[in-house]
Design a protein around this motif. Structure first.
Motif, PDB file in Angstrom:
ATOM      1  N   TYR A  19       5.866   6.388  -5.815  1.00 53.49           N
ATOM      2  CA  TYR A  19       7.071   6.803  -5.110  1.00 53.49           C
ATOM      3  C   TYR A  19       8.237   6.726  -6.088  1.00 53.49           C
ATOM      4  N   GLU A  20       8.884   7.849  -6.354  1.00 53.47           N
ATOM      5  CA  GLU A  20       9.998   7.883  -7.306  1.00 53.47           C
ATOM      6  C   GLU A  20      11.323   7.880  -6.557  1.00 53.47           C
ATOM      7  N   GLU A  21      12.226   7.023  -6.998  1.00 59.85           N
ATOM      8  CA  GLU A  21      13.517   6.875  -6.318  1.00 59.85           C
ATOM      9  C   GLU A  21      14.559   6.454  -7.340  1.00 59.85           C
ATOM     10  N   ARG A  22      15.809   6.445  -6.907  1.00 58.46           N
ATOM     11  CA  ARG A  22      16.904   5.965  -7.753  1.00 58.46           C
ATOM     12  C   ARG A  22      17.451   4.669  -7.174  1.00 58.46           C
ATOM     13  N   PHE A  23      17.803   3.759  -8.065  1.00 59.17           N
ATOM     14  CA  PHE A  23      18.438   2.506  -7.678  1.00 59.17           C
ATOM     15  C   PHE A  23      19.869   2.592  -8.173  1.00 59.17           C
ATOM     16  N   GLY A  24      20.824   2.510  -7.270  1.00 60.24           N
ATOM     17  CA  GLY A  24      22.230   2.603  -7.638  1.00 60.24           C
ATOM     18  C   GLY A  24      22.910   1.258  -7.541  1.00 60.24           C
ATOM     19  N   ILE A  25      23.744   0.966  -8.526  1.00 59.43           N
ATOM     20  CA  ILE A  25      24.504  -0.275  -8.512  1.00 59.43           C
ATOM     21  C   ILE A  25      25.933   0.047  -8.937  1.00 59.43           C
ATOM     22  N   VAL A  26      26.886  -0.423  -8.165  1.00 55.06           N
ATOM     23  CA  VAL A  26      28.299  -0.205  -8.437  1.00 55.06           C
ATOM     24  C   VAL A  26      28.703  -1.082  -9.620  1.00 55.06           C
ATOM     25  N   ARG A  27      29.589  -0.562 -10.469  1.00 55.24           N
ATOM     26  CA  ARG A  27      29.983  -1.286 -11.678  1.00 55.24           C
ATOM     27  C   ARG A  27      30.558  -2.660 -11.356  1.00 55.24           C
ATOM     28  N   GLU A  28      31.350  -2.758 -10.317  1.00 55.19           N
ATOM     29  CA  GLU A  28      31.939  -4.056  -9.943  1.00 55.19           C
ATOM     30  C   GLU A  28      30.870  -5.036  -9.474  1.00 55.19           C
ATOM     31  N   VAL A  29      29.891  -4.527  -8.769  1.00 58.62           N
ATOM     32  CA  VAL A  29      28.774  -5.377  -8.335  1.00 58.62           C
ATOM     33  C   VAL A  29      27.984  -5.830  -9.551  1.00 58.62           C
ATOM     34  N   LEU A  30      27.800  -4.925 -10.509  1.00 64.61           N
ATOM     35  CA  LEU A  30      27.106  -5.272 -11.744  1.00 64.61           C
ATOM     36  C   LEU A  30      27.848  -6.396 -12.466  1.00 64.61           C
ATOM     37  N   THR A  58       0.819  -1.201   0.000  1.00 62.47           N
ATOM     38  CA  THR A  58       0.000   0.000   0.000  1.00 62.47           C
ATOM     39  C   THR A  58       0.855   1.254   0.000  1.00 62.47           C
ATOM     40  N   THR A  59       2.101   1.161   0.435  1.00 58.97           N
ATOM     41  CA  THR A  59       2.979   2.320   0.397  1.00 58.97           C
ATOM     42  C   THR A  59       3.756   2.311  -0.906  1.00 58.97           C
ATOM     43  N   GLY A  60       4.465   3.367  -1.172  1.00 65.87           N
ATOM     44  CA  GLY A  60       5.227   3.462  -2.400  1.00 65.87           C
ATOM     45  C   GLY A  60       6.574   2.777  -2.332  1.00 65.87           C
ATOM     46  N   HIS A  61       7.029   2.463  -1.150  1.00 62.02           N
ATOM     47  CA  HIS A  61       8.362   1.890  -1.010  1.00 62.02           C
ATOM     48  C   HIS A  61       8.364   0.423  -1.442  1.00 62.02           C
ATOM     49  N   PRO A  62       9.376   0.022  -2.221  1.00 61.58           N
ATOM     50  CA  PRO A  62       9.436  -1.376  -2.673  1.00 61.58           C
ATOM     51  C   PRO A  62       9.929  -2.301  -1.565  1.00 61.58           C
ATOM     52  N   ARG A 119       6.869  -7.985 -16.719  1.00 57.17           N
ATOM     53  CA  ARG A 119       5.429  -8.186 -16.534  1.00 57.17           C
ATOM     54  C   ARG A 119       5.085  -8.181 -15.042  1.00 57.17           C
ATOM     55  N   GLU A 120       5.906  -8.834 -14.223  1.00 56.41           N
ATOM     56  CA  GLU A 120       5.651  -8.875 -12.779  1.00 56.41           C
ATOM     57  C   GLU A 120       5.778  -7.484 -12.162  1.00 56.41           C
ATOM     58  N   LEU A 121       6.795  -6.735 -12.566  1.00 57.19           N
ATOM     59  CA  LEU A 121       6.940  -5.377 -12.047  1.00 57.19           C
ATOM     60  C   LEU A 121       5.771  -4.507 -12.467  1.00 57.19           C
ATOM     61  N   SER A 122       5.308  -4.683 -13.672  1.00 51.60           N
ATOM     62  CA  SER A 122       4.155  -3.915 -14.143  1.00 51.60           C
ATOM     63  C   SER A 122       2.910  -4.248 -13.330  1.00 51.60           C
ATOM     64  N   SER A 123       2.733  -5.523 -12.998  1.00 52.81           N
ATOM     65  CA  SER A 123       1.559  -5.891 -12.200  1.00 52.81           C
ATOM     66  C   SER A 123       1.645  -5.342 -10.779  1.00 52.81           C
ATOM     67  N   ARG A 124       2.866  -5.083 -10.305  1.00 51.05           N
ATOM     68  CA  ARG A 124       3.047  -4.500  -8.970  1.00 51.05           C
ATOM     69  C   ARG A 124       3.124  -2.975  -9.017  1.00 51.05           C
ATOM     70  N   ARG A 125       2.853  -2.409 -10.193  1.00 51.05           N
ATOM     71  CA  ARG A 125       2.879  -0.969 -10.406  1.00 51.05           C
ATOM     72  C   ARG A 125       4.253  -0.375 -10.147  1.00 51.05           C
ATOM     73  N   ILE A 126       5.275  -1.037 -10.695  1.00 49.99           N
ATOM     74  CA  ILE A 126       6.644  -0.548 -10.613  1.00 49.99           C
ATOM     75  C   ILE A 126       7.128  -0.353 -12.040  1.00 49.99           C
ATOM     76  N   ARG A 127       7.704   0.801 -12.291  1.00 50.98           N
ATOM     77  CA  ARG A 127       8.144   1.116 -13.647  1.00 50.98           C
ATOM     78  C   ARG A 127       9.553   1.697 -13.594  1.00 50.98           C
ATOM     79  N   LEU A 128      10.436   1.166 -14.414  1.00 49.04           N
ATOM     80  CA  LEU A 128      11.778   1.710 -14.550  1.00 49.04           C
ATOM     81  C   LEU A 128      11.757   2.772 -15.627  1.00 49.04           C
ATOM     82  N   LEU A 129      12.379   3.889 -15.331  1.00 49.80           N
ATOM     83  CA  LEU A 129      12.456   4.964 -16.309  1.00 49.80           C
ATOM     84  C   LEU A 129      13.699   4.737 -17.166  1.00 49.80           C
TER      85      LEU A 129
END
Length: 177
Positions: free
Chosen positions: A125-136, A33-37, A96-106
């Protein structure tokens, strides 16, 4: 102010367990019910970010394999095509699963120092997801290993199935060689 506010008898109320659970269920704030994932949704967001990078890597490897004159390039290209299909399937299911949960990547992503940021909208709820290149990179290698393990496991099952059939019918096995 009610008549019972000054009465100390009502300070120690008894509440049955099922009533307490019912109250908690009605007044609980769930992540849906909240915007936080949730943590699971964050893993899905991470995978949706990682999988396109994997697609690009596998496609480049296929192009290099086509140009090389390697003796086993046909087998390598076939395996790479299977991995490409698996990645594409998983990416489609995740989106498809993210769309059903109302989550969209810009579409926009930005890089600051060694961190790649992707913006997403989760239930308003709009936020940024950060990932380090080495972790990627490590995530890509782990997921590629998982896909390769899946293919290997499937091939071993086919091989053992064929071996069982050959043991049952030795005449049929001699006729195929």
């Amino acid at each position: 102010m009610s008549k019972l506010d000054g009465n100390d008898r009502w300070n120690a109320k008894l509440l049955l367990t099922e009533h307490h659970e019912q109250y908690e269920e009605e007044h609980a704030v769930s992540p849906k019910t909240t915007g936080h994932p949730t943590a699971d949704e964050l893993r899905m967001i991470r995978d949706v970010i990682v999988l396109p990078h994997m697609l690009t890597m596998v496609q480049r490897a296929m192009e290099e394999g086509e140009r090389s004159g390697n003796l086993l390039s046909r087998v390598t290209l076939t395996g790479a095509q299977v991995v490409l299909n698996l990645i594409t399937r998983d990416l489609h299911e995740l989106r498809r699963e993210l769309s059903s949960r109302r989550i969209r990547l810009l579409d926009s992503d930005e890089q600051v120092d060694l961190v790649i940021y992707h913006r997403y909208v989760c239930r308003g709820y709009e936020e940024r997801f950060g990932i380090v290149r080495e972790v990627l990179r490590s995530e890509i290698s782990m997921q590629l290993a998982r896909y390769m393990g899946e293919i290997t496991r499937h091939l071993r099952q086919l091989d053992s199935k064929e071996a069982r059939e050959a043991r049952r019918s030795p005449v049929a096995a001699k006729g195929t060689t």
